[in-house]
Design a protein around this motif. Structure first.
Motif, mmCIF file in Angstrom:
data_model
loop_
_atom_site.group_PDB
_atom_site.id
_atom_site.type_symbol
_atom_site.label_atom_id
_atom_site.label_comp_id
_atom_site.label_asym_id
_atom_site.label_seq_id
_atom_site.Cartn_x
_atom_site.Cartn_y
_atom_site.Cartn_z
ATOM 1 N N ALA A 113 6.616 -34.709 12.495
ATOM 2 C CA ALA A 113 6.452 -35.142 11.111
ATOM 3 C C ALA A 113 5.293 -36.126 10.965
ATOM 4 O O ALA A 113 4.506 -36.040 10.012
ATOM 5 N N VAL A 114 5.170 -37.058 11.900
ATOM 6 C CA VAL A 114 4.072 -38.033 11.855
ATOM 7 C C VAL A 114 2.727 -37.316 11.986
ATOM 8 O O VAL A 114 1.773 -37.593 11.233
ATOM 9 N N ALA B 72 1.855 -35.450 8.752
ATOM 10 C CA ALA B 72 1.361 -36.340 7.700
ATOM 11 C C ALA B 72 -0.115 -36.658 7.917
ATOM 12 O O ALA B 72 -0.917 -36.644 6.977
ATOM 13 N N ALA B 73 -0.476 -36.931 9.167
ATOM 14 C CA ALA B 73 -1.880 -37.225 9.476
ATOM 15 C C ALA B 73 -2.764 -36.004 9.210
ATOM 16 O O ALA B 73 -3.863 -36.124 8.658
ATOM 17 N N ALA C 160 -2.196 -33.509 7.098
ATOM 18 C CA ALA C 160 -2.292 -33.255 5.658
ATOM 19 C C ALA C 160 -3.272 -34.221 4.993
ATOM 20 O O ALA C 160 -4.025 -33.837 4.089
ATOM 21 N N LEU C 161 -3.283 -35.474 5.436
ATOM 22 C CA LEU C 161 -4.240 -36.447 4.899
ATOM 23 C C LEU C 161 -5.665 -36.076 5.288
ATOM 24 O O LEU C 161 -6.591 -36.192 4.477
ATOM 25 N N ALA D 9 -0.562 -28.813 10.234
ATOM 26 C CA ALA D 9 -0.733 -29.210 8.838
ATOM 27 C C ALA D 9 -2.189 -29.119 8.396
ATOM 28 O O ALA D 9 -2.482 -28.726 7.263
ATOM 29 N N PRO E 275 6.633 -33.503 5.419
ATOM 30 C CA PRO E 275 5.624 -34.502 5.028
ATOM 31 C C PRO E 275 4.350 -33.864 4.489
ATOM 32 O O PRO E 275 3.707 -34.417 3.585
ATOM 33 N N ALA E 276 3.967 -32.708 5.035
ATOM 34 C CA ALA E 276 2.753 -32.041 4.556
ATOM 35 C C ALA E 276 2.896 -31.643 3.094
ATOM 36 O O ALA E 276 1.966 -31.806 2.290
ATOM 37 N N ALA F 294 4.987 -33.034 0.836
ATOM 38 C CA ALA F 294 5.067 -34.249 0.017
ATOM 39 C C ALA F 294 3.677 -34.792 -0.294
ATOM 40 O O ALA F 294 3.375 -35.176 -1.434
ATOM 41 N N LEU F 295 2.802 -34.804 0.701
ATOM 42 C CA LEU F 295 1.443 -35.309 0.487
ATOM 43 C C LEU F 295 0.622 -34.335 -0.355
ATOM 44 O O LEU F 295 -0.184 -34.754 -1.189
ATOM 45 N N SER F 296 0.837 -33.046 -0.152
ATOM 46 C CA SER F 296 0.065 -32.049 -0.901
ATOM 47 C C SER F 296 0.411 -32.061 -2.389
ATOM 48 O O SER F 296 -0.454 -31.851 -3.240
#
Length: 283
Positions: free
Chosen positions: A85-86, A89-90, A92-93, A170, A208-209, A211-213
């Motif tokens: 998950a971490v 997130a990185a 996707a950012l 991601a 997480p990908a 959520a950020l998208s």
């Protein structure tokens, strides 16, 4: 691409989710790129973001209907799931700030390297188990494949792999299964179990990908051409894909097809080849 075509591709997404652990990445990315060709270079960003949402729902549903005895093989993998998950997130950012071409051609390059690796390195097409390569070991593996038995994993996936797997999956939109299925198979699982276990691992990446998208604004400048974008996610395409996929997942999880293990592995490899060709055409 119209909604009927997307529904049809959704059926394929459901099929690949159950049989190969692909929650949508390999199938969804080329299709959503074509559906959003008007966005130009931003189409790959929208495709990877939409793919994350499709993977989240498909992988979550597939995990929920997977037998508990199969999922028990991931017991004690909490750190791995957290790092997946971490890393996601990185990744996707990073997608927001990297040139669009990097994700597209990165997808092509990564899938090509994976195909070469699966063809040349032993352990995927020629599975090795605890009994080794002896005739007795091969007979036992054949018996297990026919019976559909769940084997114990002799080597669990190292938790340290979670962050890089999540980040690459991601960023490129490939989904975690392209890395986790070969790793699980080389750890001793038959294809049927390796692909089933790929879904909860993909779920950890997609959450997480997605959520950020959904909060991304990078495509705002072209949203007038695609009014159904929320953040970077094409909700229209995602909805059509999911309407096609979810019934297929429900049916196939209840009545899974019996496929010989070696044939299963070759089919996985062939699907990677189809995805590679689709992305080359889309480019």
């Amino acid at each position: 691409m119209n909604d009927v075509a997307l529904l049809g591709i959704g059926l394929l997404c459901g099929l690949t989710t159950v049989l190969f652990g692909f929650g949508g990445g390999f199938v969804a990315v080329p299709v959503v790129m074509w559906a959003n060709a008007v966005l130009g270079a931003d189409a790959i960003r929208v495709a990877t973001a939409t793919s994350a949402l499709v993977m989240l729902v498909n992988a979550g549903f597939a995990t929920a209907v997977t037998p508990r005895r199969v999922l028990s093989a991931l017991r004690g993998s909490g750190t791995l799931l957290l790092l997946l998950a971490v890393g996601a997130a990185a990744g996707a950012l990073a997608t927001r700030h990297a040139p669009a071409g990097q994700a597209h051609w990165g997808f092509v390059a990564y899938v090509a390297l994976t195909i070469v690796d699966l063809l040349l390195r032993p352990g995927f097409l020629r599975r090795r188990g605890p009994a080794g390569e002896s005739g007795e070991g091969r007979v036992e593996q054949a018996r297990e494949a026919r019976a559909g038995a769940v084997r114990a994993v002799p080597r669990p996936l190292p938790a340290v792999l979670g962050a890089p797997i999540g980040a690459v999956a991601a960023f490129l939109g490939v989904g975690g299964s392209v890395m986790t299925v070969p790793a699980l198979r080389r750890a001793g699982h038959p294809m049927r179990v390796a692909t089933a276990l790929a879904n909860p691992l993909t779920l950890a990446i997609a959450l997480p990908a997605t959520a950020l998208s959904l909060t991304g604004t990078d495509a705002g400048a072209v949203a007038g051409h695609t009014p159904h974008l929320v953040g970077l996610v094409d909700l229209r395409a995602a909805g059509a894909l999911l309407v096609g996929a979810l019934p297929v997942i429900a049916v196939l999880r209840r009545r899974p097809p019996r496929i010989p293990d070696r044939t299963y592995a070759w089919a996985y490899l062939a699907l990677l080849g189809v995805a590679e060709l689709a992305m080359l055409v889309a480019g």
